[in-house]
Design a protein around this motif. Structure first.
Motif: not given
Length: 357
Positions: A163-172, A184-187
């Motif tokens: 859910d966090l990875y999706r959050e960051v992806d959708e905001v990006g 960011w997600t890769r790191e």
């Protein structure tokens, strides 16, 4: 209204006057010409579907963890304002944060929010969109303002790192910087995997989260990201069966569940030492293993919610639960797209309350 400068200075009135003739915020109507790459972009967030024709230009964030998501993606120039810290902003983001107007110490009034002329409002807790205060998502939509609620507070199942990875992806993607979100997600994945490798084969220790409370214990339930942080750090949340992100538990339940470690959430006016003293001085808790053995772990509140600190928080907590496997130093860092010189966080910041979550 602002910590650092009056919001409605003469300079600040310029964008407000310009906004009067601008297209309706949130609809993202672009100027003449080709659409920006990646747009139009349609996303459904907590049951609300929005189509963006272009990235928002005047976003307002309410609650620290969503502010830090924006700053981690290098989007401070897209912020028209921010509000409500739980604790100190990460040093890597402090310089960027200081460039953004602070609308209120806690949640801004409807009037203060609208005065910032936002085209997008991003809330961290459900309380950010309090309809009774005029900040409901429907109210904002009626004013032509798009919105997003951090997915930890969507009505759904248990929150996970996915859910966090999706959050960051959708905001990006909403702000036209999907490459920064992917980096960011890769790191983050790499940091979490490194901690998991160090913890292979460990026996989980039972953990009771003490956020706050006297008559009852305000604790982390099984629905929020805090529960997964504990699990991935080699622990077992004794209140994982509490079907909430945060909730109240009776002290007799704490005694019955015999936690090995108390994880204290550090924020607000009550210090960690004061929280420890309250627990150690309670005769009803004296036979709880964590109290008897004085086993405490500590995380800032902003580490324990659905934000960019969460992957590193797993390593920080693992180092406290299993120091023999991870060492006493924190073995993980918060992934960050930007690199900025470390600065000492300001001691002056507002505090979160359980009601805010």
């Amino acid at each position: 209204m602002s910590w650092r400068r009056p919001l409605l200075s003469a300079a600040a009135l310029i964008p407000l006057l310009a906004a009067c003739s601008a297209p309706a915020p949130g609809t993202g109507t672009p100027a003449a010409g080709a659409a920006a790459p990646g747009f139009p972009y349609t996303v459904t967030n907590c049951g609300v579907t929005t189509t963006f024709q272009a990235p928002p230009k005047r976003a307002v964030t309410m609650n620290q963890h969503v502010t830090e998501i924006m700053l981690a993606l290098g989007l401070e120039k897209s912020l028209a304002g921010t509000a409500y810290l739980d604790d100190a902003i990460l040093p890597a983001y402090k310089k960027a944060y200081d460039s953004v107007p602070v609308l209120a110490k806690e949640y801004p009034s409807k009037e203060a929010l609208l005065a910032a002329a936002p085209d997008f409002v991003y809330g961290g807790y459900a309380s950010a969109f309090d309809a009774k205060a005029g900040r409901g998502r429907d109210d904002l939509k009626a004013s032509g303002i798009a919105s997003r609620l951090n997915t930890e507070y969507c009505p759904s199942g248990r929150t996970s790192l996915d859910d966090l990875y999706r959050e960051v992806d959708e905001v990006g993607r909403t702000f036209g910087v999907p490459d920064r979100a992917a980096r960011w997600t890769r790191e983050a994945h790499a940091g979490v995997a490194a901690t998991e490798q160090r913890l292979q084969g460990v026996a989980p220790v039972s953990v009771f989260v003490y956020d706050s409370g006297d008559k009852t214990a305000f604790t982390a339930g099984g629905k929020g990201i805090g529960n997964e942080l504990i699990t991935r750090a080699g622990g077992r949340n004794v209140f994982a069966d509490l079907d909430k992100t945060f909730g109240d538990a009776g002290w007799e339940q704490v005694v019955a569940r015999k936690p090995d470690v108390v994880l204290i959430y550090d924020y607000g006016a009550t210090t960690v030492e004061q929280k420890k003293k309250r627990l150690l001085d309670d005769p009803a808790l004296r036979d709880v293993p964590a109290i008897k053995n004085r086993r405490f772990a500590v995380l800032p509140l902003s580490d324990t919610v659905l934000g960019v600190r969460a992957p590193a928080a797993i390593g920080k907590l693992a180092a406290q639960l299993h120091p023999d496997r991870t060492g006493s130093a924190h073995p993980a860092r918060t992934p960050a797209v930007r690199t900025a010189p470390a600065r000492t966080p300001s001691a002056a910041h507002p505090t979160a309350t359980p009601d805010a979550r």
